[in-house]
Write a protein that holds these residues in place. Structure first.
Motif, mmCIF file in Angstrom:
data_model
loop_
_atom_site.group_PDB
_atom_site.id
_atom_site.type_symbol
_atom_site.label_atom_id
_atom_site.label_comp_id
_atom_site.label_asym_id
_atom_site.label_seq_id
_atom_site.Cartn_x
_atom_site.Cartn_y
_atom_site.Cartn_z
ATOM 1 N N ALA A 295 -5.422 8.254 0.209
ATOM 2 C CA ALA A 295 -4.683 7.356 -0.688
ATOM 3 C C ALA A 295 -3.783 6.375 0.063
ATOM 4 O O ALA A 295 -3.328 5.398 -0.527
ATOM 5 C CB ALA A 295 -3.846 8.168 -1.663
ATOM 6 N N ARG A 296 -3.534 6.600 1.339
ATOM 7 C CA ARG A 296 -2.576 5.769 2.087
ATOM 8 C C ARG A 296 -2.936 4.280 2.084
ATOM 9 O O ARG A 296 -2.060 3.436 2.073
ATOM 10 C CB ARG A 296 -2.420 6.275 3.516
ATOM 11 C CG ARG A 296 -1.766 7.662 3.563
ATOM 12 C CD ARG A 296 -1.466 8.125 4.961
ATOM 13 N NE ARG A 296 -0.508 7.310 5.667
ATOM 14 C CZ ARG A 296 0.801 7.260 5.421
ATOM 15 N NH1 ARG A 296 1.301 7.981 4.450
ATOM 16 N NH2 ARG A 296 1.598 6.496 6.138
ATOM 17 N N ASN A 297 -4.211 3.935 2.063
ATOM 18 C CA ASN A 297 -4.620 2.532 2.096
ATOM 19 C C ASN A 297 -4.798 1.944 0.695
ATOM 20 O O ASN A 297 -5.089 0.767 0.545
ATOM 21 C CB ASN A 297 -5.919 2.362 2.906
ATOM 22 C CG ASN A 297 -6.110 0.930 3.348
ATOM 23 O OD1 ASN A 297 -5.156 0.252 3.735
ATOM 24 N ND2 ASN A 297 -7.330 0.456 3.272
ATOM 25 N N GLN A 298 -4.626 2.776 -0.328
ATOM 26 C CA GLN A 298 -4.737 2.274 -1.692
ATOM 27 C C GLN A 298 -3.509 1.452 -2.071
ATOM 28 O O GLN A 298 -2.480 1.493 -1.396
ATOM 29 C CB GLN A 298 -4.945 3.427 -2.668
ATOM 30 C CG GLN A 298 -6.296 4.092 -2.499
ATOM 31 C CD GLN A 298 -6.504 5.222 -3.477
ATOM 32 O OE1 GLN A 298 -5.587 5.696 -4.134
ATOM 33 N NE2 GLN A 298 -7.739 5.694 -3.561
ATOM 34 N N ILE A 299 -3.620 0.721 -3.170
ATOM 35 C CA ILE A 299 -2.575 -0.209 -3.592
ATOM 36 C C ILE A 299 -1.454 0.517 -4.336
ATOM 37 O O ILE A 299 -1.681 1.161 -5.358
ATOM 38 C CB ILE A 299 -3.166 -1.321 -4.484
ATOM 39 C CG1 ILE A 299 -4.299 -2.053 -3.765
ATOM 40 C CG2 ILE A 299 -2.073 -2.289 -4.937
ATOM 41 C CD1 ILE A 299 -3.913 -2.722 -2.469
ATOM 42 N N MET A 300 -0.230 0.381 -3.801
ATOM 43 C CA MET A 300 0.966 0.902 -4.450
ATOM 44 C C MET A 300 1.437 -0.083 -5.522
ATOM 45 O O MET A 300 1.876 0.297 -6.598
ATOM 46 C CB MET A 300 2.079 1.119 -3.435
ATOM 47 C CG MET A 300 3.393 1.547 -4.043
ATOM 48 S SD MET A 300 4.784 1.384 -2.900
ATOM 49 C CE MET A 300 4.849 -0.379 -2.644
ATOM 50 N N THR B 197 -3.622 4.929 -8.783
ATOM 51 C CA THR B 197 -2.817 6.080 -9.167
ATOM 52 C C THR B 197 -2.255 6.781 -7.946
ATOM 53 O O THR B 197 -1.090 7.131 -7.938
ATOM 54 C CB THR B 197 -3.624 7.077 -10.022
ATOM 55 O OG1 THR B 197 -4.814 7.407 -9.329
ATOM 56 C CG2 THR B 197 -3.925 6.505 -11.374
ATOM 57 N N GLY B 198 -3.033 6.992 -6.905
ATOM 58 C CA GLY B 198 -2.591 7.563 -5.628
ATOM 59 C C GLY B 198 -1.481 8.592 -5.692
ATOM 60 O O GLY B 198 -0.758 8.682 -6.655
ATOM 61 N N GLY B 199 -1.348 9.362 -4.654
ATOM 62 C CA GLY B 199 -0.225 10.291 -4.498
ATOM 63 C C GLY B 199 -0.061 11.262 -5.650
ATOM 64 O O GLY B 199 -1.016 11.778 -6.203
ATOM 65 N N HIS B 200 1.196 11.485 -6.044
ATOM 66 C CA HIS B 200 1.538 12.511 -7.025
ATOM 67 C C HIS B 200 1.038 12.203 -8.431
ATOM 68 O O HIS B 200 0.958 13.075 -9.269
ATOM 69 C CB HIS B 200 3.055 12.727 -7.056
ATOM 70 C CG HIS B 200 3.811 11.575 -7.630
ATOM 71 N ND1 HIS B 200 4.066 10.430 -6.909
ATOM 72 C CD2 HIS B 200 4.334 11.376 -8.853
ATOM 73 C CE1 HIS B 200 4.736 9.585 -7.665
ATOM 74 N NE2 HIS B 200 4.910 10.129 -8.839
ATOM 75 N N ASN C 233 8.530 15.526 -1.542
ATOM 76 C CA ASN C 233 8.310 15.862 -2.947
ATOM 77 C C ASN C 233 7.112 15.132 -3.544
ATOM 78 O O ASN C 233 6.587 15.536 -4.571
ATOM 79 C CB ASN C 233 9.559 15.550 -3.776
ATOM 80 C CG ASN C 233 10.731 16.410 -3.355
ATOM 81 O OD1 ASN C 233 10.586 17.606 -3.146
ATOM 82 N ND2 ASN C 233 11.885 15.788 -3.207
ATOM 83 N N TYR C 234 6.723 14.023 -2.921
ATOM 84 C CA TYR C 234 5.605 13.211 -3.411
ATOM 85 C C TYR C 234 4.700 12.837 -2.244
ATOM 86 O O TYR C 234 4.652 11.681 -1.823
ATOM 87 C CB TYR C 234 6.120 11.953 -4.110
ATOM 88 C CG TYR C 234 7.026 12.258 -5.270
ATOM 89 C CD1 TYR C 234 6.502 12.727 -6.476
ATOM 90 C CD2 TYR C 234 8.403 12.113 -5.161
ATOM 91 C CE1 TYR C 234 7.338 13.030 -7.546
ATOM 92 C CE2 TYR C 234 9.245 12.413 -6.233
ATOM 93 C CZ TYR C 234 8.698 12.871 -7.412
ATOM 94 O OH TYR C 234 9.522 13.166 -8.465
ATOM 95 N N PRO C 235 3.967 13.802 -1.709
ATOM 96 C CA PRO C 235 3.107 13.513 -0.560
ATOM 97 C C PRO C 235 1.962 12.574 -0.941
ATOM 98 O O PRO C 235 1.449 12.619 -2.054
ATOM 99 C CB PRO C 235 2.583 14.885 -0.149
ATOM 100 C CG PRO C 235 2.673 15.709 -1.388
ATOM 101 C CD PRO C 235 3.856 15.189 -2.156
ATOM 102 N N ARG D 282 0.838 -1.202 0.000
ATOM 103 C CA ARG D 282 0.000 0.000 0.000
ATOM 104 C C ARG D 282 0.875 1.255 0.000
ATOM 105 O O ARG D 282 2.052 1.199 0.343
ATOM 106 C CB ARG D 282 -0.914 -0.018 1.218
ATOM 107 C CG ARG D 282 -1.805 -1.256 1.207
ATOM 108 C CD ARG D 282 -2.832 -1.249 2.331
ATOM 109 N NE ARG D 282 -3.584 -2.489 2.319
ATOM 110 C CZ ARG D 282 -4.603 -2.760 1.509
ATOM 111 N NH1 ARG D 282 -5.000 -1.859 0.635
ATOM 112 N NH2 ARG D 282 -5.231 -3.919 1.561
ATOM 113 N N PHE D 283 0.289 2.387 -0.376
ATOM 114 C CA PHE D 283 1.045 3.642 -0.374
ATOM 115 C C PHE D 283 1.566 3.970 1.018
ATOM 116 O O PHE D 283 2.611 4.609 1.165
ATOM 117 C CB PHE D 283 0.206 4.793 -0.929
ATOM 118 C CG PHE D 283 0.062 4.726 -2.424
ATOM 119 C CD1 PHE D 283 1.127 5.010 -3.257
ATOM 120 C CD2 PHE D 283 -1.147 4.366 -2.999
ATOM 121 C CE1 PHE D 283 1.000 4.935 -4.638
ATOM 122 C CE2 PHE D 283 -1.291 4.296 -4.380
ATOM 123 C CZ PHE D 283 -0.212 4.578 -5.198
ATOM 124 N N SER D 284 0.898 3.518 2.060
ATOM 125 C CA SER D 284 1.366 3.757 3.426
ATOM 126 C C SER D 284 2.669 3.019 3.718
ATOM 127 O O SER D 284 3.368 3.353 4.671
ATOM 128 C CB SER D 284 0.297 3.346 4.438
ATOM 129 O OG SER D 284 -0.002 1.968 4.316
#
Length: 147
Positions: free
Chosen positions: A50-55, A72-75, A43-45, A34-36
């Motif tokens: 989005a923290r629980n979404q799939i990285m 897509t999450g984050g930046h 630079n890429y908060p 996950r993004f977390s």
């Protein structure tokens, strides 16, 4: 050996989609992050939602083929469009080959992430070629170091 696998991008519903694909193709995820799980980078908060979404998620679907994906999450969240949400992911057996493919594919195209060592252990980069095809190039640095 070089392999090419499909990489699907979703706008917040990657986990639902991959649970569906797992039901269709069988098997188990070999990775689900996950993004977390990412190191913080000012630079890429990553937003709270989005923290629980799939990285990144990987689902082997037969032989050497792995269906991969992420939200897509984050930046990158503003770049999602249905139709451009698939990339071809190439895994190569040397850093030199990764650089060669990346250089050729990105020529007259657009680089979205330069080739570099990543926190997950790959030498990795992303680009869109001059024909609008999205590519991800990676070489597994950690495995080659332990061989």
């Amino acid at each position: 050996m070089t392999t090419i696998n499909p990489y699907l991008t979703f706008e917040g519903n990657c986990e639902n989609a991959f649970n569906f694909y797992r039901a269709v193709f069988g098997g188990e995820f070999t990775f689900l992050g996950r993004f977390s799980d990412m190191p913080e980078d000012p630079n890429y908060p990553v937003s709270d939602e989005a923290r629980n979404q799939i990285m990144h998620v990987s689902l082997p679907i037969g032989g050497d083929t792995i269906l991969m994906g992420s939200d897509t999450g984050g930046h990158d969240s503003g770049n999602f469009n249905v139709g451009n949400n698939i990339s071809l992911s190439i895994t190569v057996d040397s850093k030199e080959k990764a650089d060669e493919f990346f250089s050729k594919l990105s020529s007259e195209g657009k680089v979205s992430m330069e080739m570099s060592s990543t926190f997950w252990g790959d030498y990795f980069g992303m680009c869109t070629d001059r024909f609008g095809i999205n590519w991800m190039i990676s070489f597994r640095e950690e495995e080659s170091a332990s061989e």
